[in-house]
Write an enzyme that holds these catalytic residues in place. Structure first.
Site, PDB file in Angstrom:
ATOM      1  N   ARG A  46      20.224  -7.148   0.791  1.00 47.85           N
ATOM      2  CA  ARG A  46      19.016  -7.630   0.096  1.00 47.85           C
ATOM      3  C   ARG A  46      18.510  -9.037   0.383  1.00 47.85           C
ATOM      4  NH1 ARG A  46      19.800  -9.602  -4.475  1.00 47.85           N
ATOM      5  NH2 ARG A  46      20.960  -7.890  -5.420  1.00 47.85           N
ATOM      6  N   TYR A  98      -9.233  -4.184  -1.952  1.00 46.99           N
ATOM      7  CA  TYR A  98      -8.374  -2.828  -1.941  1.00 46.99           C
ATOM      8  C   TYR A  98      -8.072  -2.388  -3.146  1.00 46.99           C
ATOM      9  CZ  TYR A  98      -4.580   0.080  -0.773  1.00 46.99           C
ATOM     10  OH  TYR A  98      -3.516   1.120  -0.657  1.00 46.99           O
ATOM     11  N   ASP A 170      -5.580 -11.204   2.607  1.00 46.51           N
ATOM     12  CA  ASP A 170      -4.764  -9.937   2.957  1.00 46.51           C
ATOM     13  C   ASP A 170      -5.581  -9.695   4.467  1.00 46.51           C
ATOM     14  OD1 ASP A 170      -4.534  -7.257   3.491  1.00 46.51           O
ATOM     15  OD2 ASP A 170      -4.745  -6.761   1.441  1.00 46.51           O
ATOM     16  N   LYS A 195      -0.012  -0.480   8.111  1.00 44.72           N
ATOM     17  CA  LYS A 195      -1.084  -0.105   8.874  1.00 44.72           C
ATOM     18  C   LYS A 195      -1.084  -0.287  10.476  1.00 44.72           C
ATOM     19  CE  LYS A 195      -2.178   0.985   4.743  1.00 44.72           C
ATOM     20  NZ  LYS A 195      -2.725   0.216   3.726  1.00 44.72           N
TER      21      LYS A 195
HETATM   22  C1  LIG Z   1      -2.648  -0.442   2.480  1.00 47.36           C
HETATM   23  C2  LIG Z   1      -3.087  -1.582   2.044  1.00 47.36           C
HETATM   24  C3  LIG Z   1      -2.653  -2.527   1.068  1.00 47.36           C
HETATM   25  C4  LIG Z   1      -1.232  -2.022   0.403  1.00 47.36           C
HETATM   26  O1  LIG Z   1      -0.446  -1.945   1.147  1.00 47.36           O
HETATM   27  P1  LIG Z   1       1.030  -0.819   0.763  1.00 47.36           P
HETATM   28  O2  LIG Z   1       1.687  -0.858   2.384  1.00 47.36           O
HETATM   29  O3  LIG Z   1       0.323   0.324   0.903  1.00 47.36           O
HETATM   30  O4  LIG Z   1       1.498  -1.065  -0.362  1.00 47.36           O
HETATM   31  C5  LIG Z   1      -3.074  -3.756   0.763  1.00 47.36           C
HETATM   32  N1  LIG Z   1      -4.041  -4.189   1.322  1.00 47.36           N
HETATM   33  C6  LIG Z   1      -4.988  -3.384   2.092  1.00 47.36           C
HETATM   34  C7  LIG Z   1      -6.181  -4.066   2.652  1.00 47.36           C
HETATM   35  C8  LIG Z   1      -4.356  -2.425   2.465  1.00 47.36           C
HETATM   36  O5  LIG Z   1      -5.210  -1.313   3.486  1.00 47.36           O
END
Ligand SMILES: *Cc1c(COP(=O)(O)O)cnc(C)c1O
Length: 381
Positions: A46, A98, A170, A195
């Protein structure tokens, strides 16, 4: 080193015991100590795992930061950021955030006394108006999901620094190839690694990258204390995915440009949202802070009927209808009923997120085939 070289080499070294060029998947929970406290830097997975360490160092290099910190999902990474704060603290964020982040902020953290403000961040003055003595952080997203608004990160950073606030960004939609927020003055960069970084729709993971040592130590403490860490197999898959990030992003952007232009000229399409258009309201800012414009596109239909949007999405053969984005294969999604269903309809429509809006994650297939798929689906309405 330039980006493509860092993507392939940063953080990874041939394995010291065998010379294996690929970082092994250290599928272990614990590490043997010679004597109590006498270990080789690894005690428990961890806290540290060598596969994760390689990935964290690679991600830090890609964002021009000092510290990479990985989590079991993108939301797990944002959750760790919010845990820096205390009841009574306030955070300013964007009104087309988001959906999952909006849910985390309003449904989880408001309960613990943290206050969130949501403003259209393309107007930095509106952000400034919300700052008071309790404000601790600005949390931005750019390009925004799904409206593809561009937020001026240099201007936000100036505002944050002038008021002693952290700026968190983000950077999921852009990926480190298209945009590096730390270079523009941000303090924390966050990715849903799920992503573009993973890129192959086979991993859920999140990451933070920061420069400042003290901030990094606080986040690393939360990573270990709260425990939302990714496993070594997932870290390996992401390390592998990142080796082609630069060439994937070039193709995503090239296909994005082709598809955006095609949609813009289509008689059944009302509006196309893509920051690469010269008439996009924030195109100049996009140009000044992004290397290219990517493959995320949203568009609405003439007549704005939910039924038409449904028909188009059911008719695609290549654009698979699915949540998520950033993989090599093209996806489509319906923000109003999928990713943004948790945002009230009135709130959604205020920012242009109408019922006929379709979001595309343009993949790296042959653009001609993607155009034909769109032509067919749009011919059905
Ligand atoms: C998918 C996404 C998230 C969340 O990420 P996860 O890996 O699904 O928890 C946060 N911000 C944006 C812009 C996203 O596309």
């Amino acid at each position: 080193m330039k980006f493509g070289t860092k993507a392939i080499h940063s953080g990874v070294e041939p394995d010291s015991s065998t010379g294996a060029i690929m970082t092994p998947i250290y599928q272990t929970s614990t590490y043997v100590q010679r004597s109590p406290g006498d270990h080789q830097g690894y005690e428990y997975s961890r806290t540290h795992n060598p596969t994760r360490t390689a990935l964290q160092n690679n991600l830090a290099a890609l964002e021009n930061g000092k510290h990479g910190i990985c989590f079991s999902s993108g939301l797990g990474a944002i959750d760790a950021v919010i845990k820096l704060f205390n009841p009574g603290d306030e955070i300013i964020s964007t009104s087309d955030l988001y959906g999952g982040t909006y849910r985390l902020f309003t449904k989880v953290y408001e309960k613990y006394g943290i206050k969130f403000h949501f403003v259209p961040m393309t107007n930095v003055d509106l952000v400034a108006e919300k700052i008071n003595e309790n404000t601790k952080m600005i949390w931005a997203e750019t390009p925004t999901n799904p409206m593809m608004n561009i937020v001026d990160l240099r201007a936000l950073s100036k505002l944050a620094k002038g008021n002693n606030l952290l700026l968190g960004v983000d950077n999921t939609f852009a990926s480190p190839f298209l945009q590096n927020p730390l270079d523009l003055g941000a303090d924390i960069v966050m990715h849903s690694v799920t992503k573009y970084l993973g890129g192959h729709s086979d991993v859920v993971m999140g990451a933070l990258v920061v420069n400042e040592d003290e901030l990094a130590q606080r986040l690393i403490f939360i990573q270990n204390a709260c425990g939302a860490v990714p496993g070594p197999q997932d870290c390996f898959l992401v390390l592998r995915g990142i080796k082609t990030l630069h060439i994937r992003m070039e193709r995503h952007s090239q296909n994005g440009k082709t598809i955006a232009a095609y949609l813009k000229n289509h008689p059944k399409v009302e509006k196309v949202y893509w920051p690469g258009f010269e008439d996009h309201p924030n195109h100049d800012i996009a140009k000044s802070q992004m290397r290219d414009f990517g493959g995320m596109i949203s568009f609405s239909l003439k007549g704005n009927k939910l039924e038409d949007a449904r028909k188009v999405m059911e008719s695609f053969k290549l654009f698979s209808l699915a949540e998520s984005l950033g993989g090599v294969e093209s996806l489509c999604g319906h923000p109003a009923t999928m990713t943004h269903a948790s945002i009230p309809k009135e709130e959604r429509e205020k920012v242009g997120l109408v019922d006929s809006l379709i979001r595309l994650s343009v993949g790296i297939e042959d653009a001609e085939d993607l155009k034909n798929d769109l032509a067919f689906a749009l011919s059905r309405i």
